[in-house]
Design a protein around this motif. Structure first.
Motif, PDB file in Angstrom:
ATOM      1  N   ILE A 195       1.110  -1.089   0.442  1.00 13.07           N
ATOM      2  CA  ILE A 195       0.461   0.206  -0.512  1.00 13.07           C
ATOM      3  C   ILE A 195       0.584   0.805  -0.224  1.00 13.07           C
ATOM      4  O   ILE A 195       1.071   1.972  -0.859  1.00 13.07           O
ATOM      5  N   GLN A 196       2.360   1.184   0.914  1.00 15.57           N
ATOM      6  CA  GLN A 196       2.263   2.519   1.347  1.00 15.57           C
ATOM      7  C   GLN A 196       3.559   2.426  -0.073  1.00 15.57           C
ATOM      8  O   GLN A 196       3.532   3.724  -0.550  1.00 15.57           O
ATOM      9  N   LYS A 197       3.061   1.389  -0.646  1.00 11.67           N
ATOM     10  CA  LYS A 197       4.718   1.158  -1.758  1.00 11.67           C
ATOM     11  C   LYS A 197       3.920   1.908  -2.906  1.00 11.67           C
ATOM     12  O   LYS A 197       4.860   2.886  -4.156  1.00 11.67           O
ATOM     13  N   HIS A 198       2.651   1.055  -3.744  1.00 18.32           N
ATOM     14  CA  HIS A 198       2.036   1.561  -4.357  1.00 18.32           C
ATOM     15  C   HIS A 198       1.145   2.180  -4.971  1.00 18.32           C
ATOM     16  O   HIS A 198       1.118   2.914  -5.624  1.00 18.32           O
ATOM     17  N   PHE A 199       0.488   1.946  -3.702  1.00 20.84           N
ATOM     18  CA  PHE A 199      -1.242   3.063  -3.899  1.00 20.84           C
ATOM     19  C   PHE A 199      -1.150   4.078  -2.911  1.00 20.84           C
ATOM     20  O   PHE A 199      -2.917   4.015  -2.294  1.00 20.84           O
ATOM     21  N   GLU A 200      -0.702   5.035  -1.923  1.00 22.28           N
ATOM     22  CA  GLU A 200      -0.632   5.170  -0.793  1.00 22.28           C
ATOM     23  C   GLU A 200      -2.200   6.658  -1.363  1.00 22.28           C
ATOM     24  O   GLU A 200      -2.324   7.347  -0.196  1.00 22.28           O
ATOM     25  N   ASP A 201      -1.847   7.188  -2.210  1.00 24.20           N
ATOM     26  CA  ASP A 201      -2.473   7.494  -3.368  1.00 24.20           C
ATOM     27  C   ASP A 201      -4.284   6.923  -3.331  1.00 24.20           C
ATOM     28  O   ASP A 201      -5.160   8.152  -4.187  1.00 24.20           O
ATOM     29  N   ASP A 202      -4.675   5.849  -3.170  1.00 21.02           N
ATOM     30  CA  ASP A 202      -5.498   5.597  -3.875  1.00 21.02           C
ATOM     31  C   ASP A 202      -6.552   4.503  -2.451  1.00 21.02           C
ATOM     32  O   ASP A 202      -7.336   3.524  -2.577  1.00 21.02           O
ATOM     33  N   LEU A 203      -6.049   5.228  -1.679  1.00 18.40           N
ATOM     34  CA  LEU A 203      -7.513   4.481  -0.201  1.00 18.40           C
ATOM     35  C   LEU A 203      -8.031   5.608  -0.125  1.00 18.40           C
ATOM     36  O   LEU A 203      -7.746   6.769  -0.100  1.00 18.40           O
ATOM     37  N   TRP A 204      -9.379   5.146   0.546  1.00 17.99           N
ATOM     38  CA  TRP A 204     -11.030   5.755   0.515  1.00 17.99           C
ATOM     39  C   TRP A 204     -10.970   4.907   1.760  1.00 17.99           C
ATOM     40  O   TRP A 204     -10.509   3.757   1.434  1.00 17.99           O
ATOM     41  N   TYR A 205     -12.333   5.575   2.735  1.00 17.20           N
ATOM     42  CA  TYR A 205     -12.677   4.993   3.671  1.00 17.20           C
ATOM     43  C   TYR A 205     -14.407   5.741   4.238  1.00 17.20           C
ATOM     44  O   TYR A 205     -14.697   6.374   3.473  1.00 17.20           O
ATOM     45  N   SER A 208     -20.241   4.724   6.869  1.00 14.76           N
ATOM     46  CA  SER A 208     -21.290   3.336   6.867  1.00 14.76           C
ATOM     47  C   SER A 208     -20.735   2.208   7.103  1.00 14.76           C
ATOM     48  O   SER A 208     -21.103   1.651   7.645  1.00 14.76           O
ATOM     49  N   LEU A 209     -19.734   2.027   6.655  1.00 15.51           N
ATOM     50  CA  LEU A 209     -19.496   0.231   6.211  1.00 15.51           C
ATOM     51  C   LEU A 209     -18.049  -0.422   7.335  1.00 15.51           C
ATOM     52  O   LEU A 209     -17.546  -1.320   7.685  1.00 15.51           O
ATOM     53  N   GLN A 210     -17.735   1.514   7.783  1.00 12.52           N
ATOM     54  CA  GLN A 210     -16.431   1.250   8.827  1.00 12.52           C
ATOM     55  C   GLN A 210     -15.017   0.364   7.491  1.00 12.52           C
ATOM     56  O   GLN A 210     -14.658  -0.566   8.002  1.00 12.52           O
ATOM     57  N   THR A 211     -15.418   0.792   6.651  1.00 12.78           N
ATOM     58  CA  THR A 211     -14.123  -0.130   5.725  1.00 12.78           C
ATOM     59  C   THR A 211     -13.290   1.446   4.653  1.00 12.78           C
ATOM     60  O   THR A 211     -13.588   2.325   4.193  1.00 12.78           O
ATOM     61  N   VAL A 212     -12.043  -0.085   4.836  1.00 16.05           N
ATOM     62  CA  VAL A 212     -11.141   1.594   3.971  1.00 16.05           C
ATOM     63  C   VAL A 212     -11.074   0.141   2.169  1.00 16.05           C
ATOM     64  O   VAL A 212     -10.821  -0.731   2.624  1.00 16.05           O
ATOM     65  N   VAL A 213     -10.760   0.980   1.319  1.00 16.97           N
ATOM     66  CA  VAL A 213     -10.721   0.649   0.161  1.00 16.97           C
ATOM     67  C   VAL A 213      -9.872   1.131  -0.455  1.00 16.97           C
ATOM     68  O   VAL A 213      -9.277   2.207  -0.454  1.00 16.97           O
ATOM     69  N   CYS A 214      -9.134   0.121  -1.478  1.00 17.33           N
ATOM     70  CA  CYS A 214      -7.814   0.737  -2.203  1.00 17.33           C
ATOM     71  C   CYS A 214      -8.231   0.544  -3.806  1.00 17.33           C
ATOM     72  O   CYS A 214      -8.841  -0.398  -4.142  1.00 17.33           O
ATOM     73  N   PHE A 215      -8.562   1.836  -4.633  1.00 16.99           N
ATOM     74  CA  PHE A 215      -8.550   1.966  -6.112  1.00 16.99           C
ATOM     75  C   PHE A 215      -7.779   2.125  -6.361  1.00 16.99           C
ATOM     76  O   PHE A 215      -8.108   3.528  -6.597  1.00 16.99           O
ATOM     77  N   ARG A 216      -7.981   2.659  -8.366  1.00 14.59           N
ATOM     78  CA  ARG A 216      -7.049   3.075  -9.369  1.00 14.59           C
ATOM     79  C   ARG A 216      -8.237   3.285 -10.346  1.00 14.59           C
ATOM     80  O   ARG A 216      -9.167   2.317 -11.096  1.00 14.59           O
ATOM     81  N   ILE A 217      -8.493   3.798 -11.264  1.00 12.50           N
ATOM     82  CA  ILE A 217      -9.460   4.184 -12.221  1.00 12.50           C
ATOM     83  C   ILE A 217      -8.640   5.445 -13.366  1.00 12.50           C
ATOM     84  O   ILE A 217      -7.809   6.486 -12.811  1.00 12.50           O
ATOM     85  N   LYS A 218      -9.195   4.691 -14.838  1.00 10.50           N
ATOM     86  CA  LYS A 218      -8.352   5.159 -15.365  1.00 10.50           C
ATOM     87  C   LYS A 218      -8.662   4.132 -17.042  1.00 10.50           C
ATOM     88  O   LYS A 218      -9.195   2.969 -16.882  1.00 10.50           O
ATOM     89  N   ASN A 219      -9.189   5.649 -17.974  1.00  5.84           N
ATOM     90  CA  ASN A 219      -9.522   4.683 -19.207  1.00  5.84           C
ATOM     91  C   ASN A 219     -10.989   4.279 -19.347  1.00  5.84           C
ATOM     92  O   ASN A 219     -10.772   2.902 -19.946  1.00  5.84           O
ATOM     93  N   GLY A 220     -11.878   4.356 -18.522  1.00  3.37           N
ATOM     94  CA  GLY A 220     -13.122   3.454 -18.195  1.00  3.37           C
ATOM     95  C   GLY A 220     -12.399   2.381 -17.240  1.00  3.37           C
ATOM     96  O   GLY A 220     -13.548   0.812 -17.365  1.00  3.37           O
ATOM     97  N   ILE A 221     -11.622   2.231 -16.977  1.00  2.31           N
ATOM     98  CA  ILE A 221     -11.484   0.424 -16.068  1.00  2.31           C
ATOM     99  C   ILE A 221     -10.979   0.886 -14.772  1.00  2.31           C
ATOM    100  O   ILE A 221     -10.940   2.018 -14.355  1.00  2.31           O
ATOM    101  N   PHE A 222     -11.309   0.496 -14.032  1.00  3.11           N
ATOM    102  CA  PHE A 222     -11.504   0.390 -12.172  1.00  3.11           C
ATOM    103  C   PHE A 222     -11.158  -0.549 -11.792  1.00  3.11           C
ATOM    104  O   PHE A 222     -11.727  -1.921 -11.558  1.00  3.11           O
ATOM    105  N   ASP A 223      -9.679  -0.270 -11.424  1.00  6.39           N
ATOM    106  CA  ASP A 223      -8.849  -1.689 -10.777  1.00  6.39           C
ATOM    107  C   ASP A 223      -9.108  -1.840  -8.808  1.00  6.39           C
ATOM    108  O   ASP A 223      -8.988  -0.101  -8.414  1.00  6.39           O
ATOM    109  N   PHE A 224      -9.586  -2.103  -8.631  1.00  7.12           N
ATOM    110  CA  PHE A 224     -10.356  -2.783  -7.060  1.00  7.12           C
ATOM    111  C   PHE A 224      -8.805  -3.472  -6.825  1.00  7.12           C
ATOM    112  O   PHE A 224      -9.013  -4.833  -6.776  1.00  7.12           O
ATOM    113  N   ILE A 225      -8.554  -2.608  -5.982  1.00  8.37           N
ATOM    114  CA  ILE A 225      -7.034  -3.615  -5.209  1.00  8.37           C
ATOM    115  C   ILE A 225      -7.444  -4.807  -3.802  1.00  8.37           C
ATOM    116  O   ILE A 225      -7.537  -5.407  -3.836  1.00  8.37           O
ATOM    117  N   GLY A 226      -8.432  -3.414  -3.487  1.00  4.60           N
ATOM    118  CA  GLY A 226      -8.478  -5.204  -2.088  1.00  4.60           C
ATOM    119  C   GLY A 226      -9.690  -3.323  -0.617  1.00  4.60           C
ATOM    120  O   GLY A 226      -9.434  -2.596  -2.033  1.00  4.60           O
TER     121      GLY A 226
END
Length: 304
Positions: A195-205, A208-226
């Protein structure tokens, strides 16, 4: 000359060896997981194998991480074979082969599976030691024209802030399994490192679900990392909250618990939105039966 070498399997309580190993790892050129571990002194689950010479100096080491793999809900013990560290004066002695054989000797009767992700330079020694390269698969979901659920609050996280840093770290540590098909536990340090090495700018909380999500978006693709939560989350409900309009497909960084509409295709790379994580998966199975299955290991679980 090799007859004078000793193999040491565990020296967590030996300050001399720990310092010697730390110095060896610091001299390595790449920003590797083991260097990060020793910097932050987070060594739980980490059991390096080292070769020591007659002067009681560590001349070579292999990172070993112990964790669990869950396959179709069944818990399997595992080790992940990490990076090689060889002192420059001993590079030509093929100490990598000794280290791999030592790992196999120790763990073949203790774990269900040995795992390694490697670059080209490691392939020869892994294959010679009985590891097999495995085809991994991309799991994706077409998303065109799906209706977005009523909006829920989503907060952007910033790891430079102490509160957010601890929130993400704790969420990963205490997270329930992302997948009932294939998932890993006990490797939260690897996940947090990635997360720190590759996805530190892709984190959201999502409060309502008490959940951390990690994703990236580009050219209509949603990469749902975890996603990380201490309780089970309905994945399709979560997607309706976090996937915006205009997305063509959702690519998963893990094996999703979705039965309807999921597509599976062979791949050698993941995260098409700008990272291209290469597969390079090598396994030495002891009791697991992944040989004829279509699978992928979670992207964040990869030590290399």
């Amino acid at each position: 000359m090799r007859d004078t070498y000793d193999i040491v399997f565990d020296h967590k309580d030996n300050k001399h060896f720990n310092q010697d190993l730390s110095n060896l790892i610091k001299r390595s050129s790449n920003n590797n997981f083991e260097k990060w571990l020793f910097k932050d002194k987070q060594l739980e689950n980490f059991s390096p194998i080292t070769i020591v010479n007659e002067k009681n100096e560590i001349i070579a080491a292999l990172g070993i991480l112990k964790f669990d793999v869950f396959i179709s809900g069944e818990k399997c013990s595992a080790v992940q074979v990490g990076n090689f560290f060889i002192k420059e004066a001993f590079i030509e002695e093929k100490l990598e082969e000794i280290l791999i054989e030592a790992a196999i000797y120790k763990y073949s009767n203790l774990v269900d599976i040995l795992i390694s992700y490697c670059g080209v330079k490691d392939e020869e020694v892994l294959i010679k030691s009985g590891f097999e390269r495995k085809q991994e698969y991309l799991f994706f979901l077409p998303w065109n024209n799906r209706e977005k659920q009523e909006s829920s609050k989503i907060i952007k996280l910033d790891l430079s802030l102490a509160h957010d840093f601890e929130l993400v770290k704790e969420a990963i540590l205490h997270s329930s399994k992302q997948s009932s098909i294939l998932d890993t536990k006990g490797d939260s340090l690897v996940k947090f490192h990635n997360i720190q090495k590759h996805f530190e700018d892709d984190l959201w909380y999502i409060p309502s679900l008490q959940t951390v999500v990690c994703f990236r978006i580009k050219n209509g693709i949603f990469d749902f990392i975890g996603s990380f939560s201490s309780h089970n989350i309905d994945l399709e409900e979560l997607l309706k909250i976090i996937v915006p309009n205009g997305i063509k497909r959702v690519d998963f960084g893990f094996m999703p618990d979705i039965k309807e509409g999921i597509h599976i295709t062979k791949t050698d790379t993941f995260v098409k939105t700008g990272l291209d994580i290469h597969s390079c998966l090598y396994l030495k199975e002891v009791t697991t039966g992944l040989k004829d299955k279509k699978f992928m290991f979670p992207l964040l679980s990869r030590q290399k």
